[in-house]
Write a protein that holds these residues in place. Structure first.
Motif, PDB file in Angstrom:
ATOM      1  N   UNK A 155       0.189  -0.058  15.310  1.00 31.57           N
ATOM      2  CA  UNK A 155      -0.154  -1.273  14.516  1.00 31.57           C
ATOM      3  C   UNK A 155      -0.410  -2.425  15.271  1.00 31.57           C
ATOM      4  N   UNK A 156      -1.275  -3.137  14.757  1.00 35.10           N
ATOM      5  CA  UNK A 156      -1.405  -4.572  15.366  1.00 35.10           C
ATOM      6  C   UNK A 156      -1.167  -5.592  14.077  1.00 35.10           C
ATOM      7  N   UNK A 157      -0.001  -6.057  14.085  1.00 28.56           N
ATOM      8  CA  UNK A 157       0.277  -7.029  12.730  1.00 28.56           C
ATOM      9  C   UNK A 157       0.787  -8.176  13.082  1.00 28.56           C
ATOM     10  N   UNK A 158       0.447  -9.306  12.585  1.00 29.29           N
ATOM     11  CA  UNK A 158       1.076 -10.490  12.673  1.00 29.29           C
ATOM     12  C   UNK A 158       2.326 -11.062  12.136  1.00 29.29           C
ATOM     13  N   UNK A 159       2.341 -10.437  10.718  1.00 28.20           N
ATOM     14  CA  UNK A 159       3.446 -10.548   9.844  1.00 28.20           C
ATOM     15  C   UNK A 159       4.772  -9.685  10.393  1.00 28.20           C
ATOM     16  N   UNK A 160       5.994  -9.839   9.925  1.00 25.26           N
ATOM     17  CA  UNK A 160       6.849  -8.904  10.200  1.00 25.26           C
ATOM     18  C   UNK A 160       6.764  -7.344   9.972  1.00 25.26           C
ATOM     19  N   UNK A 161       7.396  -6.574  10.725  1.00 25.18           N
ATOM     20  CA  UNK A 161       7.373  -5.487  10.338  1.00 25.18           C
ATOM     21  C   UNK A 161       7.816  -4.765   9.039  1.00 25.18           C
ATOM     22  N   UNK A 162       8.692  -5.640   8.446  1.00 27.82           N
ATOM     23  CA  UNK A 162       9.035  -4.878   7.227  1.00 27.82           C
ATOM     24  C   UNK A 162       7.691  -5.245   6.358  1.00 27.82           C
ATOM     25  N   UNK A 163       6.946  -6.309   6.224  1.00 34.09           N
ATOM     26  CA  UNK A 163       6.034  -6.724   5.480  1.00 34.09           C
ATOM     27  C   UNK A 163       4.800  -5.825   5.618  1.00 34.09           C
ATOM     28  N   UNK A 164       4.762  -5.518   6.878  1.00 36.62           N
ATOM     29  CA  UNK A 164       3.475  -4.489   7.461  1.00 36.62           C
ATOM     30  C   UNK A 164       3.802  -3.110   7.041  1.00 36.62           C
ATOM     31  N   UNK A 165       5.037  -2.837   7.107  1.00 40.18           N
ATOM     32  CA  UNK A 165       5.542  -1.345   6.488  1.00 40.18           C
ATOM     33  C   UNK A 165       5.359  -1.296   5.053  1.00 40.18           C
ATOM     34  N   UNK A 166       5.375  -2.305   4.248  1.00 39.63           N
ATOM     35  CA  UNK A 166       5.048  -2.433   2.891  1.00 39.63           C
ATOM     36  C   UNK A 166       3.777  -1.703   2.605  1.00 39.63           C
ATOM     37  N   UNK A 167       2.915  -2.141   3.408  1.00 36.27           N
ATOM     38  CA  UNK A 167       1.498  -1.897   3.153  1.00 36.27           C
ATOM     39  C   UNK A 167       1.464  -0.157   3.446  1.00 36.27           C
ATOM     40  N   UNK A 168       2.116   0.362   4.535  1.00 39.13           N
ATOM     41  CA  UNK A 168       2.064   1.929   4.568  1.00 39.13           C
ATOM     42  C   UNK A 168       2.824   2.477   3.730  1.00 39.13           C
ATOM     43  N   UNK A 169       3.800   1.844   2.942  1.00 44.40           N
ATOM     44  CA  UNK A 169       4.524   2.607   1.759  1.00 44.40           C
ATOM     45  C   UNK A 169       3.658   2.748   0.641  1.00 44.40           C
ATOM     46  N   UNK A 170       2.693   2.097   0.577  1.00 44.37           N
ATOM     47  CA  UNK A 170       1.838   1.953  -0.626  1.00 44.37           C
ATOM     48  C   UNK A 170       0.872   3.138  -0.752  1.00 44.37           C
ATOM     49  N   UNK A 171       0.845   3.600   0.269  1.00 42.41           N
ATOM     50  CA  UNK A 171      -0.053   4.876   0.524  1.00 42.41           C
ATOM     51  C   UNK A 171       0.891   6.096  -0.335  1.00 42.41           C
ATOM     52  N   UNK A 172       0.146   6.698  -1.212  1.00 45.04           N
ATOM     53  CA  UNK A 172       0.607   7.861  -2.131  1.00 45.04           C
ATOM     54  C   UNK A 172       1.064   8.980  -1.301  1.00 45.04           C
ATOM     55  N   UNK A 173       2.506   9.556  -1.455  1.00 53.63           N
ATOM     56  CA  UNK A 173       2.653  10.718  -0.759  1.00 53.63           C
ATOM     57  C   UNK A 173       3.654  10.316   0.321  1.00 53.63           C
ATOM     58  N   UNK A 174       3.983   9.043   0.731  1.00 54.76           N
ATOM     59  CA  UNK A 174       4.718   8.569   1.821  1.00 54.76           C
ATOM     60  C   UNK A 174       6.224   8.743   1.484  1.00 54.76           C
TER      61      UNK A 174
END
Lengths: 161, 161, 161, 161, 161, 161, 161, 161
Positions: free
Chosen positions: H71-90
């Motif tokens: 990924x290429x993210x400008x926020x912290x990895x925790x914030x970016x990680x939240x978006x990944x965790x929002x995917x159902x099934x993870x």
């Protein structure tokens, strides 16, 4: 080690000297205290020899991490390298042939510091990707490369005839 | 540098001292000669400071090579690592997580020595593959890792409260 | 070799001839000097045969480097390739199938020139990444590919019946 | 081209000469025939210049393939390399740093010959894996590396002061 | 094969039929000519069986290339895939798990067509990188996957009880 | 589909014909039944056209898997390839340039069959490693490669003038 | 936590129950003590909920490591997998498609335990290579996968009509 | 399982309890029904023990997929990680050292859901590339990591002396 010990060790590293007088000038710690502290650090094995080489494990920098950095920079690699060197803990930095732009070695106090290190690199403008590797065990970390050669080889290779 | 200079520098590395008396005991070179030689080496910049740190470029070890070693060994990694450390020029050796077993740093007199280095590794029983990388430029090669930290960080991380 | 030798060798390469008259026209060096110089270069082994093939090691281009170039270009690959070919020392350049766009071979005077080479490539607009490999030893570097075939194979493959 | 043309071109490559007399000695083709044939080959562009450089495309060796070889050999790399060089069509062979042991360039008459080439390599004892890449287009294939330098650079790098 | 043969083979592929009447409607070639041509194509082995399966080698599409495509697209993968499918010669296209986005198989008339194929892909907006592989030999290229199963397995897997 | 349907579809694949008489000879199913079944399979879309192309999804072979095989074999690649082709479900098999020896495409009834497929490959003597990729979606799977070309290109490339 | 706390937590994991009576039978710790201890562990957050889910960080297993294992085994992958599962700390183990045979997740007390883990794997007969990755931060480690779905999706996917 | 069963299982996961009263409060299903349903789910093996661990295969989440995310993210990895965790099934998500930014484990109802999963990730702003791997077989998927240790090791590592 307390704050004074650390201050003295840091001054040795920065000044490149073990002279108590020079260290006292730098740190405002009395010369006699410096004498006393250095003796203790030697006895505990933090200072290993007359050259003030440090036992990193005993000094509290026991974690080693290798970091490959892929970067996209418009200035020269030396200028870009300066930004990488500004990250605390980076003790070696190589600009190398091959797929990776920079290969760095860092010494850290503990494994929690890895997160800080990676964040510091990724905050640098132009760093595209870092690939870090955790060192399980440091088999050698020579303070002086001449140690790794026999005298015969050194004379043959380095001495003018 | 002539053979005597190299002999003195090697003794400094092996004994971990800059004391002319100890160096004279080890090398059978008179103390006064050692004094004189050390002064010259300092003036030429080969010896960089009171701690006898060496300027590798000036000392004639200007080529740096990184070597990854993949190995198949039945003894412990420490024992196997000893064989790798026996190769002349290996100044750092890490047993690391990830795909590669060992990551080594070597300092060499010139690019012709690379061939010797690789041959030495491949002659070791159990070395399956080496992957070496030529360092174009060493941006930093700290003799003392404490240099790379600010005093504040060091106190916070290393000093007991 | 002095400047005149180099000038003559360069003219041979550019004109594709060993004729002293033509070389003299190009270089303004008298024909008799060219004769004399060519003889010397032959005796020293810099010129290897009647076809004026050069012994690169003896001519002072002893370092070989392979460079893979990944590029992002909007013009055709031929046009983009021209920019790569403009870098001094590039003697072969292939546009190939597989992950890498271009694979180049360069001959350089010494290992310090590697840094210049890489900088030259990275300064080209559209070059995304270079991955270079240091050649430890050139086992063969044929001036004429027919050498590597037996006459039988050549006749069978190349001759019209 | 017929068998005689090919025989003459092969003799040029092997003897390193364009002298009709020497070529006639080697091939038992009359000198006058050789003169005549060489003229024709020049007119067709197969022979490119006074130095008898060959246009590989026109000569019928239009396919270029790069081959990486990973090997497990107990003899020296030079001895092992000899076996690789014995494969017909291999015009360049490098023993290089990095993951691959040998990197080869081969010139072939057509894409069917690729299968023969790979089989030849895999039949060599000690060859563990080959990884070949098809060259879509050769952008440059210099017969003489000096061509790729400016005279200024050459003088600076190669001429003794 | 002449233009009429090719036209008939193309009509078979497009219409999914071998009926001379339907082929005649499509191509404006008289039914009797189609009968005659189909017989010839069968005798030469271009048409292999009653199902009009084609022998690609004999039909003149003897070169097979595999292409991996990495892409950056904002529309759905189906829409993006359509652009890849528009490249002539792409006979299979898979959207797959793993590092590569699309894996394609193409059949081409000769190795020169590879250059056209790669150019076509790289001209597609959103294609970031292609990685193509030259097939040395097609061991199997089943027109009907059921061939590769035994009847027993098929009944067990595909038939409702 | 019941066992009879599957038996008929398998006979079509093996015999390369849609002729009810020939299929009846092979399967011992009465001709009239074959007529009736073929009509039903057509209506359900399992048989797609006059050429008896199969809709794999509807026929129950909806899972596609790509498999790369790295092998160590002493016989020829053709002989070794035969062993790979004996694994049920392998519909395409390529011997290719590049790092992988063989690249296969398999069609399977469901994702549970993947485990069987991998086991079958790994049981083959000489298979060193398999690397399989799950196809999320088949964008195209042409029964006839001519479909993917325009008539113009085909005539130009395949027709003798 | 003292030895009794650990003993109780281990019994919960092994028996799959939080019933103080069953835990007492297993551990010979009096029921009342178990009640008391469980309350304390809950208050400290080691036990997170009624289902006795454990906060690994608080329980002292704060280090997570991912390990890829490449293996050469003659028995079935299930049998070989058993050997991997016998290594202490392995909490997940997957036999997967792709280049790696097994992908494991391990929870360890500290970074020193990594060395023990790798040694344990490399001591297993048939393990050819391990590639381990240090987890900097666990963003989620669900004890119950249903948590990660919305109720709507679950009903749609898992409930029979 | 019907909708009520799924609702109860989901409530167990969300509330972290098996108490019928609390589950009834959350779901509005009568306590007696919950008792009855839980008994049935236990008998069918969906619920495995007193701790309400779920047999994922029986519950209908039998497909496991591993996903690496670059990924290429400008926020912290925790914030970016939240978006990944929002995917159902993870169900697991790790921020790791090495080349990949995030490594995720997902549990899915069937292989068709893989397409949905990948689409969900690629729709996230900043996701540059996903690399997913299909798990052929889950050898272990511990609900409680303590299970994988012997009591002796746990006491030694986790208990304060």
């Amino acid at each position: 080690m307390d704050e004074r010990d650390v201050t003295i060790l840091k001054a040795i590293a920065d000044l490149g000297t073990g002279s108590p007088e020079k260290l006292s000038d730098e740190t405002d710690i009395p010369v006699s205290t410096i004498h006393y502290r250095l003796n203790n650090l030697r006895e505990e094995g933090v200072i290993e020899n007359d050259l003030y080489d440090i036992d990193l494990e005993k000094a509290g920098l026991g974690v080693t991490v290798l970091v490959e950095v892929l970067a996209d920079y418009s200035d020269s690699y030396e200028e870009f390298g300066e930004k990488l060197l500004a990250v605390e803990g980076v003790t070696q930095a190589y600009f190398a042939m091959g797929e990776t732009d920079f290969i760095l070695v860092a010494r850290l106090p503990d494994s929690d510091a890895v997160e800080r290190l990676i964040s510091d690199f990724e905050a640098i403008d132009g760093v595209e990707r870092t690939n870090s590797t955790f060192v399980i065990s440091s088999l050698r970390d020579t303070d002086n490369p001449l140690e790794s050669y026999s005298l015969e080889t050194l004379v043959e290779e380095l001495a003018d005839e």
